[in-house]
Design an enzyme around this catalytic site. Structure first.
Site, PDB file in Angstrom:
ATOM      1  N   TYR A  19      30.290  13.810  36.855  1.00 11.15           N
ATOM      2  CA  TYR A  19      30.628  13.603  35.443  1.00 11.15           C
ATOM      3  C   TYR A  19      30.066  14.719  34.582  1.00 11.15           C
ATOM      4  O   TYR A  19      30.777  15.356  33.787  1.00 11.15           O
ATOM      5  CB  TYR A  19      30.102  12.246  34.981  1.00 11.15           C
ATOM      6  CG  TYR A  19      30.219  12.002  33.504  1.00 11.15           C
ATOM      7  CD1 TYR A  19      31.461  12.018  32.863  1.00 11.15           C
ATOM      8  CD2 TYR A  19      29.089  11.746  32.723  1.00 11.15           C
ATOM      9  CE1 TYR A  19      31.569  11.797  31.501  1.00 11.15           C
ATOM     10  CE2 TYR A  19      29.186  11.518  31.362  1.00 11.15           C
ATOM     11  CZ  TYR A  19      30.424  11.545  30.754  1.00 11.15           C
ATOM     12  OH  TYR A  19      30.534  11.327  29.396  1.00 11.15           O
ATOM     13  N   ALA A  58      38.288  11.061  27.947  1.00 13.47           N
ATOM     14  CA  ALA A  58      37.413  11.555  29.013  1.00 13.47           C
ATOM     15  C   ALA A  58      37.369  10.542  30.150  1.00 13.47           C
ATOM     16  O   ALA A  58      37.625   9.348  29.950  1.00 13.47           O
ATOM     17  CB  ALA A  58      35.996  11.800  28.494  1.00 13.47           C
ATOM     18  N   ASP A 102      25.209  14.089  27.046  1.00 14.51           N
ATOM     19  CA  ASP A 102      23.875  14.448  27.507  1.00 14.51           C
ATOM     20  C   ASP A 102      23.841  14.755  29.003  1.00 14.51           C
ATOM     21  O   ASP A 102      22.917  15.397  29.493  1.00 14.51           O
ATOM     22  CB  ASP A 102      22.889  13.314  27.202  1.00 14.51           C
ATOM     23  CG  ASP A 102      23.300  11.992  27.848  1.00 14.51           C
ATOM     24  OD1 ASP A 102      24.423  11.531  27.554  1.00 14.51           O
ATOM     25  OD2 ASP A 102      22.527  11.421  28.634  1.00 14.51           O
TER      26      ASP A 102
END
Length: 290
Positions: free
Chosen positions: A131, A66, A108
């Protein structure tokens, strides 16, 4: 022996996955840079991913790759979207073609950070940063194209690699005091604990979205003080607000004020409980090498 393809195998979680699964599976290790037993795989390229999957025929794909630099994602949306959204899409398509399970790691940051109670898997995402937005697009692609999938959202991750714990310890070596945000709340989670949780659910058919964070919660300033207490570091921690931090670092992206994830699905559908963040931190620091 099952074959497990790990993308981003040199990252914090990738390393922890390798440690937890150890010799019980045949690893197919990939990252952006080749190395001993590691193959270069660009998950942003669909045909490359399909070709690789068709050749290796993994039983499981664990996507740890990622773009996690929050500020960097703000500056380069295209790269963040390719890696965080199209990468999971490509892996999902390939996983379906070879009938592999896909374990995709999310964050989150898909939530806006304005909750007032722990966030469950069925609360509706509304990311506020590049993000978070690109990671959420990746989640949607996984659900759209994979047939057997787990999405595991985690937060405040630290492990073998660059992370908050290591940064604070390093900064303490040449500072008498540090200013740390005190109004952002979450659950510090060790990569090893997350890898253990993945190891528990992945062999099952208990597919879906899971939250995977250590139990308990804190804020960044209190977390720093606990790190220093456990390491015997005598450095003052100044508690500052997000607004004060932003004034000192105007180019930083907005962070969620509230990132406490409730491991509701894990609790509801399994007998597995992740460690309390205090205990996980003690374990991590007991073998900390700096």
């Amino acid at each position: 022996m099952r074959k497990v393809l790990v993308t981003g195998c040199n990252g914090q979680l990738g390393r922890a996955i390798r440690q937890v699964y150890d010799k019980e599976v045949e690893f197919i290790l990939t990252d952006v840079v080749e190395g001993e037993e590691i193959t270069s795989l660009n998950i942003m390229e669909l045909e490359e991913v399909i070709s690789f999957a068709m050749e290796k025929k993994p039983d499981v794909i664990i996507n740890c790759a990622a773009a996690t630099n929050v500020d960097g994602c703000e500056k380069d949306w295209d790269f963040a979207y390719k890696l965080n959204a199209l990468g999971p899409r490509n892996l999902a398509i390939a996983a379906s073609m070879v009938d592999a399970k896909l374990v995709h790691i999310s964050t989150d940051y898909v939530f806006p950070g304005n909750a007032s109670k722990p966030i469950t898997e069925f609360d509706i995402p509304a990311p506020i940063s590049a993000y978070g937005k690109t990671k959420y697009e990746g989640e949607k692609f996984v659900q759209q194209f994979a047939s057997k999938w787990f999405i595991v959202r985690t937060a405040w991750l630290y492990g073998d690699g660059k992370n908050f714990v290591k940064t604070m310890i390093n900064l303490s070596q040449n500072h008498d005091e540090l200013s740390v945000v005190c109004d952002q709340f979450g659950s510090p989670t060790s990569a090893l604990e997350l890898a253990r949780m993945i190891h528990h659910i992945e062999p099952t058919s208990n597919y879906g979205i899971f939250h995977g964070t250590c139990e308990g919660d804190t804020n960044w300033a209190d977390f720093t003080e606990e790190i220093f207490r456990l390491k015997g570091i005598d450095v003052k921690v100044n508690h500052v607000t997000s607004e004060e931090y932003k004034a000192m670092n105007p180019n930083s992206a907005d962070r969620p004020h509230y990132s406490i994830l409730d491991n509701y699905m894990l609790r509801l559908t399994t007998d597995y409980t992740m460690a309390n963040w205090h205990d996980a931190l003690k374990e991590y620091l007991s073998t900390f090498k700096g």
